[in-house]
Design an enzyme around this catalytic site. Structure first.
Site, PDB file in Angstrom:
ATOM      1  CE1 TYR A 138       8.864 -29.770 -15.993  1.00 31.82           C
ATOM      2  CE2 TYR A 138      10.731 -28.784 -17.123  1.00 31.82           C
ATOM      3  CZ  TYR A 138       9.726 -29.715 -17.083  1.00 31.82           C
ATOM      4  OH  TYR A 138       9.563 -30.596 -18.124  1.00 31.82           O
ATOM      5  CE  LYS A 166       5.363 -28.953 -17.552  1.00 31.89           C
ATOM      6  NZ  LYS A 166       6.360 -29.109 -18.620  1.00 31.89           N
TER       7      LYS A 166
END
Length: 282
Positions: A138, A166
């Site tokens: 992330y 992400k």
């Protein structure tokens, strides 16, 4: 650790809370899931920033993952947010999520004392070794202080078992560089709302998108237009209506703004947890 390719839009999901914010609203999770899946969205990502994970206890985080998995009932993949300040707690949450049935875990770097890249490799390798599901990095430099180069993203894939990331960094040239130069090592998923059109038009196969929790149907239609049918004209028309929503959400505390949006579309999820306050009425 295993690898998998995600496609479509995965909704960054909220943690519904009771009216006083003291506990998870368990029936509220099921309502969110039906709203999102019913709108045609392809996956769920609970337990991330949109899910206010930093304000939840470890037990609440585990229970939130369980509730989303139970409500999804295998209809779409669930990627559980499991990042924490220590490697031990990250592994604890990740192992729990994998055993509960999560399709993958999304791990934000420890976000108080920004780790070096060598420390990141050790941290993510330990998580990947502990679970038999894919690990998604992330990327959230505004909160973690960790800013990686495209080459380092590739190294995370090659050396630490991270299969995707992400991107909530907002650096589109960097994102594109990873897509073009390191796709053999790591899959880039857009996670910056206002860059969704550009990312899908540029060839991204998937995205993790908070707006998809609020207006799932429109977000699913945008993905279909751009990533499936290659219909740029239809995509532009949809984006003209979606972009103002994305811009609004990014201009406020994100979790609080998402919960306001959910209230407006008739799927309330309670207040944000303090110290964050609900958006002031205008």
């Amino acid at each position: 650790m295993s690898s998998a390719q995600f496609t479509g839009i995965l909704a960054a999901a909220v943690t519904p809370l009771t009216a006083d914010g003291s506990a998870i609203d368990e029936p509220g999770v099921a309502r969110q899931v039906e709203h999102i899946i019913g709108g045609g969205i392809h996956g769920l990502v609970p337990g991330g920033s949109t899910g206010e994970f930093t304000t939840l206890t470890v037990d609440e985080r585990k229970r939130g993952t369980e509730l989303y998995l139970e409500a999804a009932a295998g209809r779409v993949p669930v990627v559980a947010g499991t990042g924490a300040l220590s490697t031990a707690e990250t592994i604890e949450l990740s192992v729990h999520a994998a055993k509960a049935g999560a399709a993958a875990v999304m791990v934000v770097p420890p976000f108080y004392d920004a780790p070096s890249f060598a420390e990141l490799l050790t941290h993510y390798s330990a998580v990947a070794d502990a679970v038999d599901v894919p690990v998604m990095y992330y990327n959230l430099p505004s909160a973690t202080g960790v800013q990686l180069t495209p080459e380092q993203f590739g190294e995370l894939g090659r050396r630490a078992g991270v299969t995707s990331y992400k991107d909530t960094g907002g650096d589109f040239p960097e994102f594109t560089s990873v897509q073009f130069d390191h796709a053999d090592a790591i899959t880039a998923l857009n996670g910056w709302d206002t860059l969704t059109f550009a990312a899908l038009a540029g060839g991204a196969k998937a995205g993790v998108w908070g707006t998809a929790s609020v207006i799932p149907r429109q977000c699913a239609e945008l993905y279909d237009a751009l990533a499936v049918r290659g219909d740029l004209e239809a995509g532009r028309a949809l984006w003209a209506t979606i972009f103002p929503v994305c811009r609004f959400l990014e201009s406020h505390n994100y979790a609080s703004a998402i919960k306001t949006g959910l209230e407006l579309v008739g799927v309330p999820a309670g207040p944000p947890r303090r110290p964050v306050l609900p958006l002031a009425p205008h």
